[in-house]
Scaffold this active site. Structure first.
Site, mmCIF file in Angstrom:
data_model
loop_
_atom_site.group_PDB
_atom_site.id
_atom_site.type_symbol
_atom_site.label_atom_id
_atom_site.label_comp_id
_atom_site.label_asym_id
_atom_site.label_seq_id
_atom_site.Cartn_x
_atom_site.Cartn_y
_atom_site.Cartn_z
ATOM 1 N N CYS A 176 0.806 -1.224 0.000
ATOM 2 C CA CYS A 176 0.000 0.000 0.000
ATOM 3 C C CYS A 176 0.840 1.276 0.000
ATOM 4 C CB CYS A 176 -0.955 0.004 1.187
ATOM 5 S SG CYS A 176 -2.060 -1.419 1.181
ATOM 6 N N HIS A 210 -2.558 7.128 2.887
ATOM 7 C CA HIS A 210 -3.097 5.862 2.386
ATOM 8 C C HIS A 210 -4.445 5.634 3.061
ATOM 9 C CE1 HIS A 210 -3.879 1.807 1.486
ATOM 10 N NE2 HIS A 210 -3.458 1.307 2.631
ATOM 11 N N ASN A 254 -10.143 0.378 1.153
ATOM 12 C CA ASN A 254 -8.685 0.380 1.030
ATOM 13 C C ASN A 254 -8.318 -0.167 -0.350
ATOM 14 O OD1 ASN A 254 -5.949 -0.192 1.085
ATOM 15 N ND2 ASN A 254 -5.980 -1.056 3.155
#
Lengths: 84, 328
Positions: free
Chosen positions: B112, B250, B280
């Site tokens: 990520c 993020h 996400n």
């Protein structure tokens, strides 16, 4: 740095979780508004405040229906002298 | 050192919406539990035929259009992904072909944190070869989540985001910081399918091709390392957290994001977040949020923009830049 009291730890957990009350003798999993992420946020704060105590997420590794903050505190007390 | 401007941006998310209410019903919990746990109300999921590369191509094409360029103008293509098109070749090869890129292509897998890693890599490339670069973050983590895994299924979504970097006279990057801790490889992992554990019938039967997450470890390390990288970047740039105009973290979990804000002193008003809509999306989450903020006109020339990511591995990174004069 001296160890916090269990009452201080309970207050910190109340602040992180927004729980109205964290009783040291209440099973953690039964306290409304306290979940595993709250415990991690509280632990992160504890690690920063007491870097000499090697507390990590294993404090909660065997968390079950009966585990209380007092049980966790006992583990912290056991960890503290190891770094003294 | 040659600077750069971000002159194009674009995003692509699948049409299929998976709501938290649907997942709550599937897992026998209530919707409030899901939303309060992660802040995600819905996420997008690919349909058969949609892939990491197809999302990347769409986002990349939009970014190129915005920049007024074509694939032939691009000297380097970087695709950040942890859910590749297939084990080999790299996803960037597929995207390279579809977009008609004339230059080189490679993948970045920093989970990520991949977009921030990709951006720093692009920054370095453009300094030694001042020609346009296309950077894309694309992931399809809904395909790696075990449908029976409640903890992971409620978090992940699919999507892609892209930016075009073009050389500029001014160095707009004020500071950056990257890091990794390879002792944390167990926090989030896909065990089977690589050289350590090749795919067999046994690994398939055991579900080892699905991602496994240790939520507590991820949470602690995400907060710890992101706070550290943000502080180090701000310190290097000699900029106070309170002076940051926009922070694009993020988009993992609103509680992780809020914790990072509270421990770094970044203003909640500066936060750019859209995880309630997309979940996400891993490498794609920062460029998707950036694209939406630009399209909404939130980011203006001269604004201080901080990007900060963390991912499995663990990896982390942040970059502080002063936004150039290119408007939405």
């Amino acid at each position: 740095m001296s160890l916090p009291t269990i009452e201080e730890l309970a207050s910190q957990l109340e602040a992180v979780s927004g729980a109205a009350e964290v009783s040291p003798d209440a099973p953690l999993q039964h306290i409304a508004d306290v979940d595993s992420l709250d415990l991690m946020e509280w632990l992160y704060g504890f690690q920063n405040q007491y870097p000499h105590i090697p507390a990590d997420e294993s404090l909660f590794a065997d968390l079950d229906d009966t585990t209380t903050l007092r049980d966790v505190y006992a583990k912290i007390v056991d960890l503290a002298p190891a770094q003294a | 050192m040659t600077g750069f401007d971000i002159t194009g941006w674009g995003m692509s998310v699948p049409e299929r919406i998976v709501t938290s209410a649907e997942l709550a019903e599937r897992f026998g919990v209530d919707e409030h539990w899901v939303v309060s746990r992660c802040g995600i109300r819905e996420r997008r999921a690919v349909n058969p035929g949609q892939t990491t590369a197809s999302l990347a191509v769409e986002a990349g094409r939009r970014a190129l259009d915005k920049a007024g360029l074509t694939g032939a103008d691009i000297a380097h293509l970087i695709v950040a992904t942890a859910t590749p098109e297939q084990p080999s070749p790299a996803t960037s090869a597929f995207v390279h072909h579809e977009l008609g890129i004339s230059g080189s292509a490679h993948d970045v897998n920093s989970e990520c944190a991949g977009f921030v890693y990709g951006l720093v890599s692009a920054m370095a490339l453009i300094a030694i070869d001042p020609r346009p670069i296309l950077l894309i973050g694309s992931d399809t983590h809904t395909l790696t989540a075990n449908p029976a895994d409640r903890d992971l299924s409620i978090l992940v979504g699919d999507g892609a985001g892209a930016v075009v970097l073009q050389p500029g006279a001014e160095n707009r990057v004020k500071a950056w910081n990257l890091g990794a801790d390879g002792a944390c490889t167990g926090s989030l992992k896909v065990l089977a399918g690589g050289s350590r554990m090749p795919t067999t019938q046994e690994t398939l039967d055991a579900g080892l091709h699905y991602a496994q997450i240790n939520g507590n470890e991820i949470y602690l390390n995400a907060v710890r390392y992101t706070v550290r990288t943000v502080r180090e970047t701000l310190e290097s740039a000699k900029v106070d957290a309170a002076d940051i105009d926009h922070v694009v973290p993020h988009q993992a979990n609103i509680r992780i994001i809020n914790s990072i804000l509270s421990h770094t002193g970044l203003r909640p008003e500066a936060l750019i977040t859209n995880l309630q809509k997309y979940g996400n999306t891993a490498s794609a989450s920062i460029p998707i949020a950036l694209t939406e903020a630009l399209e909404e006109g939130r980011i203006k020339a001269g604004d201080k923009v901080l990007l900060a990511g963390f991912g499995a591995g663990m990896t982390w990174g942040s970059i502080l830049m002063e936004w150039g004069g290119v408007a939405a």
